[in-house]
Write a protein that holds these residues in place. Sequence first.
Motif, PDB file in Angstrom:
ATOM      1  N   ALA A 321       0.800  -1.271  -0.155  1.00 21.15           N
ATOM      2  CA  ALA A 321       0.006   0.012   0.028  1.00 21.15           C
ATOM      3  C   ALA A 321       0.887   1.279   0.096  1.00 21.15           C
ATOM      4  O   ALA A 321       0.443   2.553  -0.545  1.00 21.15           O
ATOM      5  CB  ALA A 321      -1.029   0.017   1.246  1.00 21.15           C
ATOM      6  N   ALA A 322       2.010   1.408   0.812  1.00 20.29           N
ATOM      7  CA  ALA A 322       3.001   2.450   0.600  1.00 20.29           C
ATOM      8  C   ALA A 322       3.647   2.566  -0.535  1.00 20.29           C
ATOM      9  O   ALA A 322       3.688   3.762  -1.294  1.00 20.29           O
ATOM     10  CB  ALA A 322       4.188   2.200   1.742  1.00 20.29           C
ATOM     11  N   LEU A 323       3.883   1.442  -1.484  1.00 18.77           N
ATOM     12  CA  LEU A 323       4.335   1.770  -2.809  1.00 18.77           C
ATOM     13  C   LEU A 323       3.013   2.033  -3.868  1.00 18.77           C
ATOM     14  O   LEU A 323       3.520   2.949  -4.651  1.00 18.77           O
ATOM     15  CB  LEU A 323       4.942   0.291  -3.433  1.00 18.77           C
ATOM     16  CG  LEU A 323       6.058  -0.412  -2.615  1.00 18.77           C
ATOM     17  CD1 LEU A 323       6.295  -1.509  -3.451  1.00 18.77           C
ATOM     18  CD2 LEU A 323       7.169   0.630  -3.072  1.00 18.77           C
ATOM     19  N   LEU A 324       1.809   1.802  -3.463  1.00 24.03           N
ATOM     20  CA  LEU A 324       1.034   2.229  -4.347  1.00 24.03           C
ATOM     21  C   LEU A 324       0.519   3.698  -4.033  1.00 24.03           C
ATOM     22  O   LEU A 324       0.466   4.316  -4.969  1.00 24.03           O
ATOM     23  CB  LEU A 324      -0.305   1.348  -3.713  1.00 24.03           C
ATOM     24  CG  LEU A 324      -1.783   2.012  -4.555  1.00 24.03           C
ATOM     25  CD1 LEU A 324      -1.615   1.716  -6.006  1.00 24.03           C
ATOM     26  CD2 LEU A 324      -2.961   0.858  -4.135  1.00 24.03           C
ATOM     27  N   ALA A 325       0.893   4.223  -2.698  1.00 27.48           N
ATOM     28  CA  ALA A 325       0.568   5.534  -2.409  1.00 27.48           C
ATOM     29  C   ALA A 325       1.509   6.436  -3.187  1.00 27.48           C
ATOM     30  O   ALA A 325       1.157   7.416  -3.681  1.00 27.48           O
ATOM     31  CB  ALA A 325       0.744   5.678  -0.928  1.00 27.48           C
ATOM     32  N   THR A 326       2.567   6.040  -3.281  1.00 24.42           N
ATOM     33  CA  THR A 326       3.889   6.825  -4.211  1.00 24.42           C
ATOM     34  C   THR A 326       3.269   6.614  -5.618  1.00 24.42           C
ATOM     35  O   THR A 326       3.297   7.791  -6.273  1.00 24.42           O
ATOM     36  CB  THR A 326       5.032   6.036  -4.189  1.00 24.42           C
ATOM     37  OG1 THR A 326       5.663   6.000  -2.798  1.00 24.42           O
ATOM     38  CG2 THR A 326       6.158   6.734  -5.193  1.00 24.42           C
ATOM     39  N   GLN A 327       3.029   5.696  -6.266  1.00 26.54           N
ATOM     40  CA  GLN A 327       2.519   5.695  -7.551  1.00 26.54           C
ATOM     41  C   GLN A 327       1.186   6.253  -8.056  1.00 26.54           C
ATOM     42  O   GLN A 327       0.983   6.973  -8.899  1.00 26.54           O
ATOM     43  CB  GLN A 327       2.361   4.181  -8.110  1.00 26.54           C
ATOM     44  CG  GLN A 327       3.352   3.575  -8.630  1.00 26.54           C
ATOM     45  CD  GLN A 327       3.300   2.283  -9.005  1.00 26.54           C
ATOM     46  OE1 GLN A 327       3.666   1.130  -8.706  1.00 26.54           O
ATOM     47  NE2 GLN A 327       2.849   2.142 -10.338  1.00 26.54           N
ATOM     48  N   VAL A 328       0.173   6.476  -7.151  1.00 23.53           N
ATOM     49  CA  VAL A 328      -1.172   7.312  -7.076  1.00 23.53           C
ATOM     50  C   VAL A 328      -0.553   8.730  -7.020  1.00 23.53           C
ATOM     51  O   VAL A 328      -0.977   9.658  -8.018  1.00 23.53           O
ATOM     52  CB  VAL A 328      -1.740   6.853  -5.887  1.00 23.53           C
ATOM     53  CG1 VAL A 328      -2.905   8.121  -5.692  1.00 23.53           C
ATOM     54  CG2 VAL A 328      -2.650   5.502  -5.880  1.00 23.53           C
ATOM     55  N   ASP A 329       0.200   9.153  -6.102  1.00 26.10           N
ATOM     56  CA  ASP A 329       0.527  10.496  -6.366  1.00 26.10           C
ATOM     57  C   ASP A 329       1.226  11.013  -7.594  1.00 26.10           C
ATOM     58  O   ASP A 329       0.809  12.185  -8.006  1.00 26.10           O
ATOM     59  CB  ASP A 329       1.548  10.853  -5.126  1.00 26.10           C
ATOM     60  CG  ASP A 329       0.870  10.859  -3.573  1.00 26.10           C
ATOM     61  OD1 ASP A 329      -0.658  10.867  -3.786  1.00 26.10           O
ATOM     62  OD2 ASP A 329       1.310  10.964  -2.482  1.00 26.10           O
ATOM     63  N   LEU A 330       2.262  10.208  -8.171  1.00 27.50           N
ATOM     64  CA  LEU A 330       2.726  10.339  -9.246  1.00 27.50           C
ATOM     65  C   LEU A 330       2.039  10.577 -10.572  1.00 27.50           C
ATOM     66  O   LEU A 330       2.115  11.313 -11.354  1.00 27.50           O
ATOM     67  CB  LEU A 330       4.058   9.230  -9.730  1.00 27.50           C
ATOM     68  CG  LEU A 330       5.170   9.520  -8.500  1.00 27.50           C
ATOM     69  CD1 LEU A 330       6.028   8.288  -8.853  1.00 27.50           C
ATOM     70  CD2 LEU A 330       5.915  10.804  -9.042  1.00 27.50           C
ATOM     71  N   LEU A 331       1.132   9.275 -10.673  1.00 30.31           N
ATOM     72  CA  LEU A 331       0.072   9.467 -11.530  1.00 30.31           C
ATOM     73  C   LEU A 331      -0.894  10.577 -11.660  1.00 30.31           C
ATOM     74  O   LEU A 331      -1.291  11.048 -12.635  1.00 30.31           O
ATOM     75  CB  LEU A 331      -0.784   8.241 -11.686  1.00 30.31           C
ATOM     76  CG  LEU A 331      -1.749   7.940 -12.836  1.00 30.31           C
ATOM     77  CD1 LEU A 331      -0.925   7.746 -14.188  1.00 30.31           C
ATOM     78  CD2 LEU A 331      -2.524   6.483 -12.441  1.00 30.31           C
ATOM     79  N   HIS A 332      -1.404  10.981 -10.412  1.00 24.97           N
ATOM     80  CA  HIS A 332      -2.209  12.176 -10.281  1.00 24.97           C
ATOM     81  C   HIS A 332      -1.354  13.420 -10.717  1.00 24.97           C
ATOM     82  O   HIS A 332      -2.058  14.230 -11.273  1.00 24.97           O
ATOM     83  CB  HIS A 332      -2.745  12.248  -8.662  1.00 24.97           C
ATOM     84  CG  HIS A 332      -3.428  13.353  -8.437  1.00 24.97           C
ATOM     85  ND1 HIS A 332      -4.673  13.576  -9.196  1.00 24.97           N
ATOM     86  CD2 HIS A 332      -3.355  14.596  -7.743  1.00 24.97           C
ATOM     87  CE1 HIS A 332      -5.300  14.740  -8.792  1.00 24.97           C
ATOM     88  NE2 HIS A 332      -4.206  15.478  -7.736  1.00 24.97           N
ATOM     89  N   ARG A 333      -0.047  13.592 -10.336  1.00 24.45           N
ATOM     90  CA  ARG A 333       0.302  14.698 -10.682  1.00 24.45           C
ATOM     91  C   ARG A 333       0.831  14.818 -12.241  1.00 24.45           C
ATOM     92  O   ARG A 333       0.774  15.720 -13.053  1.00 24.45           O
ATOM     93  CB  ARG A 333       1.977  14.811  -9.936  1.00 24.45           C
ATOM     94  CG  ARG A 333       1.728  15.175  -8.615  1.00 24.45           C
ATOM     95  CD  ARG A 333       3.031  15.784  -8.028  1.00 24.45           C
ATOM     96  NE  ARG A 333       4.065  14.933  -7.837  1.00 24.45           N
ATOM     97  CZ  ARG A 333       4.526  13.872  -7.053  1.00 24.45           C
ATOM     98  NH1 ARG A 333       3.707  14.001  -6.005  1.00 24.45           N
ATOM     99  NH2 ARG A 333       5.523  13.333  -7.266  1.00 24.45           N
ATOM    100  N   ARG A 334       0.914  13.787 -12.877  1.00 27.36           N
ATOM    101  CA  ARG A 334       1.315  13.715 -14.165  1.00 27.36           C
ATOM    102  C   ARG A 334       0.050  13.909 -15.478  1.00 27.36           C
ATOM    103  O   ARG A 334       0.104  14.548 -16.124  1.00 27.36           O
ATOM    104  CB  ARG A 334       1.776  12.064 -14.604  1.00 27.36           C
ATOM    105  CG  ARG A 334       2.019  11.905 -16.083  1.00 27.36           C
ATOM    106  CD  ARG A 334       3.007  10.638 -16.375  1.00 27.36           C
ATOM    107  NE  ARG A 334       2.424   9.470 -15.907  1.00 27.36           N
ATOM    108  CZ  ARG A 334       1.411   8.829 -17.013  1.00 27.36           C
ATOM    109  NH1 ARG A 334       1.088   9.432 -18.002  1.00 27.36           N
ATOM    110  NH2 ARG A 334       0.880   7.775 -16.412  1.00 27.36           N
ATOM    111  N   THR A 335      -1.030  13.180 -14.688  1.00 26.93           N
ATOM    112  CA  THR A 335      -2.370  13.418 -15.534  1.00 26.93           C
ATOM    113  C   THR A 335      -3.091  14.511 -15.047  1.00 26.93           C
ATOM    114  O   THR A 335      -4.147  14.878 -15.852  1.00 26.93           O
ATOM    115  CB  THR A 335      -3.254  11.988 -15.361  1.00 26.93           C
ATOM    116  OG1 THR A 335      -3.530  11.771 -14.023  1.00 26.93           O
ATOM    117  CG2 THR A 335      -2.289  10.786 -15.966  1.00 26.93           C
ATOM    118  N   GLY A 336      -3.093  14.828 -13.991  1.00 29.65           N
ATOM    119  CA  GLY A 336      -4.173  15.968 -13.443  1.00 29.65           C
ATOM    120  C   GLY A 336      -5.355  15.361 -13.238  1.00 29.65           C
ATOM    121  O   GLY A 336      -6.237  16.321 -13.068  1.00 29.65           O
TER     122      GLY A 336
END
Length: 540
Positions: A321-336
């Motif tokens: 879940a911690a790894l997923l949190a990092t990927q979630v934030d990056l995808l959100h920033r990249r796609t808006g």
Amino acid sequence: MGGRLAALLALAAVPAMAEAVALVAIGFKAAEGLAPQATAVWPYDSYHDLRWLFVYHNSWPMFLLGLLSAIVVRGVLSAGLTALAWPDDVPRPSLRWLAVRNIEVAALAAVIISPWAAIAVAFSAVALSWYLLASVVPMLLLAPFLQRAGVVARWWRGLPSVELLGWSLLNFVVLTVAGALIASLPGWAVVVVAGLAGAGNGLLWQRTVHAALRPRRLRWARVPVAPLAVVVVMASAVAAQSLFGIAAGRRTDWHPPFAAGQIPDRVPHAILLIAGHDSSWDGRPPESLRVERFSYRGLDDRQRPLPYGPSATHRSLDSSAALLATQVDLLHRRTGRPIALLGESEGAMVVRTYVEKWPNGPVEAAMMFSPLVGPGRTYYPPPGHSGWGVAVGWQLRGISALANLPKEVKNSPDEPFIRSMLANAPFYRNRTLCPVAGVRMIAFLPTVSAAEAPPGEYSRIPVFQMPALHGGVLSQRVVKHRVVDFLTGDETTRPREEYGLLQRMGAAWQPPPLALSLNPMWAANREADPAFTGRICEVR
């Protein structure tokens, strides 16, 4: 004969009723379906005893004393049932001979059934229907052999008669239906059903003893068929582990919606896809820039998900879940865009862990495919520690070690994924399918998961149920349309009428859950126990 029959029915009914009375008195709803098995014919009776023992022992001395007591009590009770069921026109051996023989059969049954009872406990730990189904099938195979064992001297020779097979299957049906009725009824009505089922057991003891003593024709009379059946049944416990794995994940060819092609414009989200246990990924990204695969290994130095192999999925749910949190934030920033999570099996549990720990993040939608329904109902301590289920833990390790011999990727009952569910069992048992404020959630449930769900409430989020096996829902083409409907805000709930029936039909064959209040590992939790309340999503 009338007096003996009445005594037989009473002896068969009273233990089942006594167990039901005790369970109703303490409100142990999830275990009430086991009560009719207290006087079932072989081997359902021993399977009943071992499941209780394997869950409810917290030391080696307690386990050994409990095992010895269970063997003696089961043997003596079976001897009494056999004596009362004996036909008048056949000379009956002495009660001493019947007692000794049936104690021997109880000991043999304990050895043969033990691996399957352990696998049943593993089922309750991970809530995987494969294990429950696999642990019940050998009982059907063993039944006609063991029913001869307490009656006939050379029981190991020859095939059991068709009559014995038929009566043993009928007992399975009676126990299943009784468990379903008990799961459907309130309060003390459970005791009445248990008593009637127990009396039914008595009639089946009479028929099986008669069939064992007077077979119409004994095929393969010189062949030691029973030992061969025993070897097959015990070897199958190892084979089942090799076939299903700890969480029956897919290693390759995972094709969730949107892994290929583009997301429809009307879907506002970017989507993260989380595969299940023992899955692997070669690193090739999805076609759409709005879709990303989750990596159980994390990210490279350019913030791209790393390829991973099956062993990477064995990590704990918290670390995933911690790894997923990092990927979630990056995808959100990249796609808006707001994020939607789509996870299968272990991936669904990672999704549930994430939304619980990061409820205010950019995730607006969570889709859980084949989630584990109410896992963490049993426990076994890590190696080197004592506690509830210590003996069954070592038995599972032995089975797993043998199953791992031909496998390149080893599974273990102590891998971090499993241990994280056991350590946080109060949460996963009570809240896997509970809503989280600010996140739209849905569970896509294969109908086979009905056997995973204990009696009572199992979900407070929308569910979409389809005829499928665990992990098979994503292969249904209609699912992609339902995912799009869900992400665009449409109503997607579709419960199936047979799901509740299948849930109740499985009640008799689940191990009793370990009460949350008993395990010191769970003492600090504030979760209510669905095993007693019949409800989920509640605090203690």
